[in-house]
Write a protein that holds these residues in place. Structure first.
Motif, PDB file in Angstrom:
ATOM      1  N   ALA A   1      -2.199   5.774  -0.071  1.00 45.43           N
ATOM      2  CA  ALA A   1      -3.246   6.539  -0.757  1.00 45.43           C
ATOM      3  C   ALA A   1      -3.196   6.282  -2.261  1.00 45.43           C
ATOM      4  O   ALA A   1      -2.110   6.245  -2.847  1.00 45.43           O
ATOM      5  CB  ALA A   1      -3.075   8.028  -0.493  1.00 45.43           C
ATOM      6  N   PRO A   2      -4.350   6.107  -2.923  1.00 40.56           N
ATOM      7  CA  PRO A   2      -4.366   5.973  -4.386  1.00 40.56           C
ATOM      8  C   PRO A   2      -3.780   7.225  -5.036  1.00 40.56           C
ATOM      9  O   PRO A   2      -3.950   8.337  -4.527  1.00 40.56           O
ATOM     10  CB  PRO A   2      -5.853   5.820  -4.707  1.00 40.56           C
ATOM     11  CG  PRO A   2      -6.495   5.390  -3.433  1.00 40.56           C
ATOM     12  CD  PRO A   2      -5.697   6.013  -2.339  1.00 40.56           C
TER      13      PRO A   2
ATOM     14  N   LEU B   1       0.823  -1.206   0.000  1.00 38.50           N
ATOM     15  CA  LEU B   1       0.000   0.000   0.000  1.00 38.50           C
ATOM     16  C   LEU B   1       0.862   1.262   0.000  1.00 38.50           C
ATOM     17  O   LEU B   1       0.477   2.297  -0.542  1.00 38.50           O
ATOM     18  CB  LEU B   1      -0.913   0.021   1.229  1.00 38.50           C
ATOM     19  CG  LEU B   1      -2.079  -0.962   1.266  1.00 38.50           C
ATOM     20  CD1 LEU B   1      -2.874  -0.776   2.540  1.00 38.50           C
ATOM     21  CD2 LEU B   1      -2.985  -0.785   0.061  1.00 38.50           C
TER      22      LEU B   1
ATOM     23  N   SER C   1      -5.456   5.676  -9.977  1.00 33.75           N
ATOM     24  CA  SER C   1      -5.169   4.303  -9.545  1.00 33.75           C
ATOM     25  C   SER C   1      -6.442   3.461  -9.622  1.00 33.75           C
ATOM     26  O   SER C   1      -7.542   3.940  -9.323  1.00 33.75           O
ATOM     27  CB  SER C   1      -4.643   4.312  -8.108  1.00 33.75           C
ATOM     28  OG  SER C   1      -4.648   3.018  -7.558  1.00 33.75           O
TER      29      SER C   1
ATOM     30  N   ASP D   1      -1.976  -0.785  -9.812  1.00 28.44           N
ATOM     31  CA  ASP D   1      -0.953  -0.787  -8.755  1.00 28.44           C
ATOM     32  C   ASP D   1      -0.307   0.580  -8.598  1.00 28.44           C
ATOM     33  O   ASP D   1       0.895   0.762  -8.822  1.00 28.44           O
ATOM     34  CB  ASP D   1       0.124  -1.841  -9.050  1.00 28.44           C
ATOM     35  CG  ASP D   1      -0.450  -3.235  -9.187  1.00 28.44           C
ATOM     36  OD1 ASP D   1      -1.457  -3.519  -8.519  1.00 28.44           O
ATOM     37  OD2 ASP D   1       0.107  -4.035  -9.966  1.00 28.44           O
TER      38      ASP D   1
ATOM     39  N   GLU E   1       3.652   0.809  -3.828  1.00 27.34           N
ATOM     40  CA  GLU E   1       3.276   0.359  -5.171  1.00 27.34           C
ATOM     41  C   GLU E   1       3.740   1.317  -6.265  1.00 27.34           C
ATOM     42  O   GLU E   1       4.382   0.916  -7.240  1.00 27.34           O
ATOM     43  CB  GLU E   1       1.759   0.197  -5.272  1.00 27.34           C
ATOM     44  CG  GLU E   1       1.233  -1.131  -4.792  1.00 27.34           C
ATOM     45  CD  GLU E   1      -0.273  -1.240  -4.964  1.00 27.34           C
ATOM     46  OE1 GLU E   1      -0.806  -2.330  -4.715  1.00 27.34           O
ATOM     47  OE2 GLU E   1      -0.918  -0.238  -5.343  1.00 27.34           O
TER      48      GLU E   1
ATOM     49  N   VAL F   1      -6.227  10.919  -1.453  1.00 23.48           N
ATOM     50  CA  VAL F   1      -5.444  10.642  -2.653  1.00 23.48           C
ATOM     51  C   VAL F   1      -4.106  11.369  -2.577  1.00 23.48           C
ATOM     52  O   VAL F   1      -3.938  12.333  -1.825  1.00 23.48           O
ATOM     53  CB  VAL F   1      -6.189  11.071  -3.939  1.00 23.48           C
ATOM     54  CG1 VAL F   1      -7.460  10.282  -4.119  1.00 23.48           C
ATOM     55  CG2 VAL F   1      -6.463  12.576  -3.933  1.00 23.48           C
TER      56      VAL F   1
ATOM     57  N   ALA G   1      -7.334   1.415  -7.632  1.00 25.13           N
ATOM     58  CA  ALA G   1      -7.911   1.298  -6.293  1.00 25.13           C
ATOM     59  C   ALA G   1      -9.125   2.204  -6.148  1.00 25.13           C
ATOM     60  O   ALA G   1     -10.075   1.873  -5.438  1.00 25.13           O
ATOM     61  CB  ALA G   1      -6.859   1.645  -5.236  1.00 25.13           C
TER      62      ALA G   1
ATOM     63  N   ARG H   1      -0.395   3.124  -5.644  1.00 27.84           N
ATOM     64  CA  ARG H   1      -0.685   3.738  -4.355  1.00 27.84           C
ATOM     65  C   ARG H   1       0.618   4.218  -3.736  1.00 27.84           C
ATOM     66  O   ARG H   1       1.660   3.579  -3.869  1.00 27.84           O
ATOM     67  CB  ARG H   1      -1.401   2.746  -3.429  1.00 27.84           C
ATOM     68  CG  ARG H   1      -2.873   2.578  -3.766  1.00 27.84           C
ATOM     69  CD  ARG H   1      -3.576   1.561  -2.915  1.00 27.84           C
ATOM     70  NE  ARG H   1      -3.188   0.208  -3.261  1.00 27.84           N
ATOM     71  CZ  ARG H   1      -3.862  -0.888  -2.906  1.00 27.84           C
ATOM     72  NH1 ARG H   1      -4.968  -0.769  -2.196  1.00 27.84           N
ATOM     73  NH2 ARG H   1      -3.446  -2.084  -3.254  1.00 27.84           N
TER      74      ARG H   1
END
Length: 355
Positions: A169-170, A42, A132, A163, A45, A102, A134, A165
């Motif tokens: 956070a995205p 997390l 992202s 992928d 990435e 974000v 996500a 993040r």
């Protein structure tokens, strides 16, 4: 081995209980390792996708991207061919139904940290972003207009990437002018050359910059400096290592109790000429069988659990790491059996049979 397996077959319930305890310990170790990997992912990435060597930040930023501030001119003075400028700011983005924390990255489309778009298209104009995936899982979609907590600017999602993040956070990727409008608002034109850092690919980190106000940081060091990353990893790893100790103690207690119950039987066997070494090897073999079965069941149960976990649970199972942890669990279980072996060696046949 024959004696060990034969005893297991004759006392199934007793040994099933031991296997069950070992299985639960193994299951917890494997799940915690997956949780540690998932939480680490997390945070890193987006950084891992750069495939970079180092990140250049200002010396006074203390390895923090958000605290660093430099100019694009500083980036142009670096003695490296492959560089990518980067601006970063955190915000809360919302559409009509959802909100999400974000991280907004300002980048150049022609540099290597530009993400691969898997759905939609790359940003082409102002205030367009690649998001992202996500966020897609959270209900955001292509074409969404995002309001931001830190500015009056709105961003439009035109594509998704996998992928991506950063610090849990995205990420939203946009061009540098978009980033500067979000960060500086009406002062964007005055700060149009301001960025947070430079991402670098090179074999010689020491030669990146001679400016004493800038610091070239290896990527792994940069990741470890992210807020909470190291503390989180150390906590989960400590729990895993502590479970190894617990496993060893549990096995030692169970086997010692079983050994004490069988002292008279071992005494008879020793009186008949069965050497202590054979009995010791039998206990070790028995421990190996029990531990191997318990670890294997725990391993399979962990993988099966992973299939049914919702995507919101940050678990990522790394099979090689799990296999190493499984081998360690078996090893510490065998180590826990040494106490019982020592008890067998000290058995006096005459006293054991009441002589």
């Amino acid at each position: 081995m024959f004696l060990a397996w034969n005893e297991i077959q004759k006392n199934k319930l007793r040994f099933v209980l031991i296997i069950g305890v070992l299985m639960l310990v193994a299951y917890l170790v494997f799940f915690l390792s997956g949780l540690a990997n998932g939480l680490a992912s997390l945070n890193r990435e987006a950084v891992d996708k750069w495939e970079a060597t180092a990140v250049v930040l200002t010396e006074e930023s203390d390895k923090s991207l958000v605290s660093s501030s430099m100019s694009i001119e500083d980036a142009g003075q670096m003695a490296v061919d492959e560089i990518a400028v980067l601006g970063q700011i955190s915000a809360i983005a919302s559409n009509e139904n959802q909100k999400a924390n974000v991280s907004i990255f300002g980048i150049k489309e022609d540099e290597f940290i530009m993400p691969e778009v898997v759905e939609g298209e790359a940003f082409a104009g102002g205030n367009e972003v690649i998001a992202s995936d996500a966020l897609k899982e959270d209900g955001f979609k292509l074409g969404d207009e995002l309001k931001l907590s830190s500015t009056e600017e709105t961003l439009k999602i035109v594509g998704f990437t996998e992928d991506a993040r950063f610090n849990a956070a995205p990420v939203l990727y946009g061009d540098l002018p978009t980033f500067q409008r979000v960060k500086f608002g009406e002062a964007a034109e005055v700060n149009e050359d301001q960025i947070n850092g430079v991402v670098v690919r090179t074999d010689d980190i020491a030669a990146i910059t001679k400016d004493e106000e800038l610091d070239a940081i290896e990527v792994e060091t940069f990741i470890e400096s992210l807020p909470g990353y190291t503390e989180q990893s150390l906590t989960l790893n400590f729990m895993i290592y502590f479970l190894f100790v617990i496993s060893s103690v549990i096995v030692a207690i169970f086997l010692y109790v079983l050994t004490v119950q069988k002292i008279s039987m071992f005494g008879v066997m020793k009186a008949q000429g069965v050497p202590s070494g054979y009995l010791a090897r039998s206990v070790i073999a028995q421990t190996f069988i029990l531990a191997a079965i318990g670890v294997a069941v725990g391993f399979a149960l962990t993988l099966a659990t992973g299939i049914f976990l919702p995507s919101a649970v940050p678990v990522a199972f790394d099979i090689p790491t799990m296999l190493v942890y499984g081998a360690v669990l078996i090893a510490v279980a065998i180590a826990g059996a040494v106490f019982s072996v020592w008890t067998i060696v000290k058995i006096d046949p005459l006293k054991a049979i009441g002589g």
